[in-house]
Design an enzyme around this catalytic site. Structure first.
Site, PDB file in Angstrom:
ATOM      1  CD  GLU A 103      35.560  53.801 -35.028  1.00  0.00           C
ATOM      2  OE1 GLU A 103      36.479  54.165 -35.733  1.00  0.00           O
ATOM      3  OE2 GLU A 103      34.629  54.057 -34.953  1.00  0.00           O
ATOM      4  CG  ASP A 107      34.572  64.274 -33.803  1.00  0.00           C
ATOM      5  OD1 ASP A 107      35.092  64.879 -33.004  1.00  0.00           O
ATOM      6  OD2 ASP A 107      33.682  64.951 -34.420  1.00  0.00           O
ATOM      7  CE  LYS A 135      38.830  65.030 -33.916  1.00  0.00           C
ATOM      8  NZ  LYS A 135      37.912  65.956 -35.216  1.00  0.00           N
ATOM      9  CG  PHE A 156      38.418  67.912 -39.845  1.00  0.00           C
ATOM     10  CD1 PHE A 156      37.229  67.192 -39.667  1.00  0.00           C
ATOM     11  CD2 PHE A 156      39.207  67.641 -41.212  1.00  0.00           C
ATOM     12  CE1 PHE A 156      36.825  66.166 -40.349  1.00  0.00           C
ATOM     13  CE2 PHE A 156      39.036  66.479 -41.778  1.00  0.00           C
ATOM     14  CZ  PHE A 156      37.656  65.633 -41.560  1.00  0.00           C
ATOM     15  CG  ASP A 163      37.988  60.904 -45.352  1.00  0.00           C
ATOM     16  OD1 ASP A 163      37.642  60.762 -44.343  1.00  0.00           O
ATOM     17  OD2 ASP A 163      37.251  61.014 -46.472  1.00  0.00           O
ATOM     18  NE  ARG A 169      39.490  56.966 -46.562  1.00  0.00           N
ATOM     19  CZ  ARG A 169      38.332  57.153 -45.472  1.00  0.00           C
ATOM     20  NH1 ARG A 169      38.813  57.129 -44.129  1.00  0.00           N
ATOM     21  NH2 ARG A 169      37.399  57.466 -45.887  1.00  0.00           N
TER      22      ARG A 169
HETATM   23  P1  IMP Z   1      31.622  60.326 -34.191  1.00  0.00           P
HETATM   24  O1  IMP Z   1      30.398  59.697 -34.164  1.00  0.00           O
HETATM   25  O2  IMP Z   1      31.413  61.648 -34.138  1.00  0.00           O
HETATM   26  O3  IMP Z   1      32.653  59.860 -33.053  1.00  0.00           O
HETATM   27  O4  IMP Z   1      32.365  60.216 -35.698  1.00  0.00           O
HETATM   28  C1  IMP Z   1      33.221  59.380 -35.894  1.00  0.00           C
HETATM   29  C2  IMP Z   1      34.018  59.312 -37.175  1.00  0.00           C
HETATM   30  O5  IMP Z   1      33.742  60.786 -37.697  1.00  0.00           O
HETATM   31  C3  IMP Z   1      35.330  58.781 -37.321  1.00  0.00           C
HETATM   32  O6  IMP Z   1      35.235  57.380 -37.586  1.00  0.00           O
HETATM   33  C4  IMP Z   1      35.766  59.369 -38.603  1.00  0.00           C
HETATM   34  O7  IMP Z   1      35.401  58.929 -39.780  1.00  0.00           O
HETATM   35  C5  IMP Z   1      35.059  61.021 -38.698  1.00  0.00           C
HETATM   36  N1  IMP Z   1      35.832  61.968 -38.044  1.00  0.00           N
HETATM   37  C6  IMP Z   1      35.663  62.640 -36.854  1.00  0.00           C
HETATM   38  N2  IMP Z   1      36.623  63.363 -36.583  1.00  0.00           N
HETATM   39  C7  IMP Z   1      37.433  63.368 -37.609  1.00  0.00           C
HETATM   40  C8  IMP Z   1      38.372  64.096 -38.076  1.00  0.00           C
HETATM   41  O8  IMP Z   1      39.357  65.121 -37.503  1.00  0.00           O
HETATM   42  N3  IMP Z   1      39.145  64.018 -39.298  1.00  0.00           N
HETATM   43  C9  IMP Z   1      38.673  63.026 -40.210  1.00  0.00           C
HETATM   44  N4  IMP Z   1      37.574  62.272 -39.749  1.00  0.00           N
HETATM   45  C10 IMP Z   1      36.869  62.605 -38.597  1.00  0.00           C
END
Ligand code: IMP
Length: 183
Positions: A103, A107, A135, A156, A163, A169
């Protein structure tokens, strides 16, 4: 593209391409040890994991296979909901395989949590996670990460596969996106 090319769009550079490469070399050495003779299958989650997959696999000294999934998270704007639709599934049968999910970032962890349940149901011999970034303050669900690049602040970030609106990216460094870019 490096941080100097988009300096006005970033408030801070968190990790340079050299720091990322150094950390990936360490992680690859660990995977070399853990998976010697296991012929692991690395599963990348498109599109963000393209960079980390390319660099991690080339830093390995053991054989491995690669496959890809594309998922879309049903969320509100930039927020993930944990309800995931598979847009592209794997071509590889996971039964008996040693799988490492690769991955870009965790987040909330909701997307990956769904994905891990889905992959576990396909009876792999083992199933682990490697993520370049995480994070910790944004996590909403417990995710067991075996190989971690770096923890990030709850902001972010863009670069190294991450991206904003399809851009950044190809930024080799990782930095915090300035508010004026998205407000
Ligand atoms: P999660 O389900 O909240 O863990 O989301 C994961 C996805 O959100 C990642 O694979 C990224 O595509 C996107 N994402 C989360 N945080 C960021 C960030 O700070 N910058 C860019 N994409 C992010």
């Amino acid at each position: 593209m490096d941080a100097a090319d988009v300096a006005a769009d970033l408030t801070e550079v968190l990790y340079t391409s050299d720091q990322i490469a150094g950390r990936l070399t360490e992680i690859a050495a660990q995977i070399d040890q853990d998976y010697a003779d296991k012929d692991p299958l690395l599963v990348g989650v498109l599109n963000g994991a393209v960079m980390v997959m390319a660099d991690l696999t080339r830093a390995l000294h053991i054989h491995c296979a690669m496959d890809w999934m594309a998922v879309s998270s049903y969320g509100m704007g930039t927020h993930s909901s944990g309800v995931v639709r598979i847009l592209k599934d794997l071509s590889t049968d996971l039964v008996g395989r040693h799988v490492i999910v690769v991955e870009d970032i965790i987040d909330t962890g909701l997307t990956l949590s769904y994905l891990m349940q889905n992959l576990a149901s396909r009876n792999p011999a083992s199933l682990k996670i490697m993520t370049m970034f995480r994070k910790p303050d944004a996590l909403k669900i417990d995710i067991d990460v075996t190989y971690l690049g770096f923890d990030l602040p709850n902001q972010f970030v863009v670069g190294y596969g991450l991206d904003y609106a399809g851009r950044y990216r190809n930024l080799t460094d990782v930095g915090i996106l300035a508010e004026h870019v998205y407000s």
